[in-house]
Design an enzyme around this catalytic site. Structure first.
Site, PDB file in Angstrom:
ATOM      1  N   SER A  59       0.875  -1.187   0.000  1.00 26.74           N
ATOM      2  CA  SER A  59       0.000   0.000   0.000  1.00 26.74           C
ATOM      3  C   SER A  59       0.907   1.231   0.000  1.00 26.74           C
ATOM      4  CB  SER A  59      -0.929  -0.011   1.213  1.00 26.74           C
ATOM      5  OG  SER A  59      -0.216   0.099   2.417  1.00 26.74           O
ATOM      6  N   HIS A 171      -3.470  -5.997   2.539  1.00 23.07           N
ATOM      7  CA  HIS A 171      -2.605  -7.055   3.077  1.00 23.07           C
ATOM      8  C   HIS A 171      -3.352  -8.361   3.347  1.00 23.07           C
ATOM      9  CE1 HIS A 171       0.223  -3.689   4.759  1.00 23.07           C
ATOM     10  NE2 HIS A 171       0.244  -3.789   3.453  1.00 23.07           N
ATOM     11  N   GLU A 223       1.347  -9.543   6.965  1.00 30.82           N
ATOM     12  CA  GLU A 223       2.202  -9.180   8.104  1.00 30.82           C
ATOM     13  C   GLU A 223       2.028 -10.125   9.286  1.00 30.82           C
ATOM     14  OE1 GLU A 223       1.705  -5.007   8.891  1.00 30.82           O
ATOM     15  OE2 GLU A 223       2.614  -4.459   6.970  1.00 30.82           O
ATOM     16  N   ASP A 258      -3.957   1.118  11.648  1.00 34.48           N
ATOM     17  CA  ASP A 258      -3.494   1.804  10.441  1.00 34.48           C
ATOM     18  C   ASP A 258      -4.618   1.658   9.428  1.00 34.48           C
ATOM     19  OD1 ASP A 258      -2.407   2.844   8.196  1.00 34.48           O
ATOM     20  OD2 ASP A 258      -0.755   1.406   7.996  1.00 34.48           O
ATOM     21  N   GLU A 299      -3.047   5.519  12.428  1.00 35.16           N
ATOM     22  CA  GLU A 299      -2.154   5.868  11.313  1.00 35.16           C
ATOM     23  C   GLU A 299      -2.971   6.064  10.036  1.00 35.16           C
ATOM     24  OE1 GLU A 299       1.185   3.142  10.814  1.00 35.16           O
ATOM     25  OE2 GLU A 299       1.091   3.430   8.643  1.00 35.16           O
ATOM     26  N   ASP A 325       1.813   8.321   7.545  1.00 27.76           N
ATOM     27  CA  ASP A 325       2.646   7.367   6.778  1.00 27.76           C
ATOM     28  C   ASP A 325       2.654   7.810   5.307  1.00 27.76           C
ATOM     29  OD1 ASP A 325       3.800   5.213   5.474  1.00 27.76           O
ATOM     30  OD2 ASP A 325       2.164   3.824   5.853  1.00 27.76           O
ATOM     31  N   LYS A 350       9.864   5.076   7.445  1.00 23.81           N
ATOM     32  CA  LYS A 350      10.167   3.883   6.646  1.00 23.81           C
ATOM     33  C   LYS A 350      11.382   4.215   5.795  1.00 23.81           C
ATOM     34  CE  LYS A 350       5.492   1.973   5.910  1.00 23.81           C
ATOM     35  NZ  LYS A 350       4.269   2.173   5.091  1.00 23.81           N
ATOM     36  N   SER A 377       9.193   1.839  11.114  1.00 20.39           N
ATOM     37  CA  SER A 377       8.312   0.812  10.538  1.00 20.39           C
ATOM     38  C   SER A 377       8.975  -0.095   9.502  1.00 20.39           C
ATOM     39  CB  SER A 377       7.122   1.518   9.870  1.00 20.39           C
ATOM     40  OG  SER A 377       6.300   0.601   9.183  1.00 20.39           O
ATOM     41  N   SER A 380       5.288  -4.196   4.293  1.00 23.09           N
ATOM     42  CA  SER A 380       4.541  -5.460   4.259  1.00 23.09           C
ATOM     43  C   SER A 380       5.344  -6.558   3.556  1.00 23.09           C
ATOM     44  CB  SER A 380       3.188  -5.262   3.600  1.00 23.09           C
ATOM     45  OG  SER A 380       3.334  -4.615   2.359  1.00 23.09           O
ATOM     46  N   LYS A 401       6.841  -0.494  14.512  1.00 24.03           N
ATOM     47  CA  LYS A 401       5.759  -1.262  13.891  1.00 24.03           C
ATOM     48  C   LYS A 401       6.395  -2.338  13.040  1.00 24.03           C
ATOM     49  CE  LYS A 401       3.079   0.105  10.207  1.00 24.03           C
ATOM     50  NZ  LYS A 401       1.886   0.502   9.456  1.00 24.03           N
TER      51      LYS A 401
END
Ligand code: PEP
Ligand code: MG
Length: 433
Positions: A59, A171, A223, A258, A299, A325, A350, A377, A380, A401
């Site tokens: 994503s 996910h 995840e 999230d 999130e 994010d 990230k 973070s 995925s 995360k």
């Protein structure tokens, strides 16, 4: 020769400052946790070798740095042979001979070589792989664990994990619009106790889902969280609340989400729980959830360019950590806009959204200076590289995360944090949110 250099480095580090040049860089195509190709990089110095693997999102935000893919028949167009070649043929030629501890100089050189805003020429995946492996080689060359090399005396705080125990959105193959349902063990006294609370709650949830919806409801998503065939947000939240209760952690384990709302934003409306909501409806929707459940973190509650949605909710949901994010994409320019407009109060960091260690650290610094929390973070699509654990401790990030406490590409980060906490001994401190 390498033996002598190592000896010098270990025995006389304080007396002589020895240069540690990059001798060789190697890269290869490997697979990530979804079975897609990604990159592994090795950086060699006379003293040691540093290795790193690059993660990959599903994503992804449209403002992220670009992950270079081959777009040909191999691996259905998802190969990374071009990016690997960019490392071997272009990047390595410029970096060989450079001092390995010059992280910022190396990162800036790669940014300059690429020359584009989103690293689309060489690929953010190519640049990040090198940036991470350089850091590992540098840490090894001075004989320090990575978190200590990055953070020095400030690296003693362990982050609160936001553990994703129900997967939805992109996910999972279920009908949940919300992508991640987390538990946060805020009432623990240490990281290892927090992890245990998370694991017990995760397993309690497995039993509850199986009793309520049958065995297949404990199949897992990208995840490692369960991906039950349900489609209502409150049904998932109720199951988690019951699991916290059954595990005996009421009040000690809190919840978070999230939403990854860009994924259910269509034609100006948010499509969730079989409704089409306006921005204002969605603000009310979240405020009702916050009233009814122990939700302490949200999130991406709005789409990536819905700055007004973020600002509106941040103003109204007092005491709740609102994390950007896709909104910030670990980019200082976008984060500054959020700071200026009061959009969110925490940064999701990230590494591959921005593409170098230095730029990711710049984003964290900007966040801390403006009293924004930082949540480091995973993606995925992951590998067993645990670098984000070291980054979180080095930065003193309040949150991490990294998915469910299951599946090796997720537990590699939790296990690394266990080891760091053990190494720190009684100087380790578990974050109080
Ligand atoms: C980890 C996430 O998912 P992805 O890596 O697919 O972007 C996220 O959205 O926070
Ligand atoms: Mg997200």
């Amino acid at each position: 020769m390498p033996g002598i250099l190592t000896l010098f480095n270990i025995c006389f580090r304080d007396v002589f400052v020895l240069p540690v040049p990059i001798e060789k860089i190697h890269a290869r195509e490997i697979l990530d946790s979804r079975g897609n190709p990604t990159i592994e990089v090795e950086v060699y110095t006379p003293v040691c070798m540093g290795q790193a693997c690059v993660p990959s999102g599903a994503s992804t935000g449209t403002h992220e740095a670009l992950e270079l893919r081959d777009n040909d028949r191999r691996y259905g167009g998802k190969g990374v042979r071009k990016a690997v070649n960019n490392i071997k043929e272009i990047i390595s030629r410029k970096l060989i001979g450079m001092e390995v501890t010059g992280q910022r100089e190396i990162d800036e050189l790669m940014i300059g070589m690429d020359g584009t805003e989103n690293k689309s020429k060489l690929g953010a995946n190519a640049i990040l792989g090198v940036s991470m492996a350089v850091a590992r080689a540098a840490a090894g060359s001075v004989g320090l664990p990575l978190y200590q090399y990055f953070g020095g005396v400030n690296s003693f705080r362990l982050p609160v994990p936001m553990m994703n125990i129900i997967n939805g959105g992109k996910h999972a193959g279920n009908g949940l619009a919300i992508q991640e349902f987390w538990i946060l063990p805020v009432g623990a006294d240490s990281f290892h106790e927090a992890l245990m609370m998370g694991v017990e709650t995760y397993h309690a949830l497995g039993h509850i889902l199986k009793d309520e919806y049958g065995r297949s409801s404990t199949n897992v998503g990208d995840e490692g969280g369960y991906a039950p065939g349900i489609n209502k947000t409150r049904e998932a939240l109720d199951a988690i609340l019951a699991a916290i209760d059954r595990a005996g952690y009421k009040g000690k384990v809190k919840m978070g989400l999230d939403a990854a709302a860009s994924e259910f934003y269509k034609d100006g409306k948010y499509q969730i729980d079989e409704k089409d909501l306006t921005r204002n409806d969605l603000v009310s929707y979240y405020l009702d959830l916050i009233k009814d459940y122990p939700l302490i973190a949200l999130e991406d509650p709005f789409a990536e360019d819905d700055w007004d949605g973020f600002t509106g909710l941040t103003n109204k949901a007092k005491g709740v950590t609102i994390i950007g994010d896709d909104l910030f994409v670990t980019n200082v320019k976008r984060l500054q806009r959020g700071i200026d407009t009061g959009a969110a109060n925490a940064l999701l960091l990230k590494l591959n959204q921005i593409g170098t260690i230095s730029e990711a650290f710049d984003a964290a610094t900007l966040a801390f200076r403006n009293k924004y929390k930082v949540a480091v973070s995973h993606r995925s699509g992951e590998t067993c590289d645990p670098i984000i654990a070291d980054v979180a401790v080095a930065l003193g990030a309040q949150l991490i995360k990294t998915g469910a406490p299951a599946r090796s590409e997720r537990t590699s980060k939790y296990n690394r944090l266990l080891k760091i906490e053990e190494t720190l001994g009684n100087t380790a401190e578990y974050t109080r949110l």
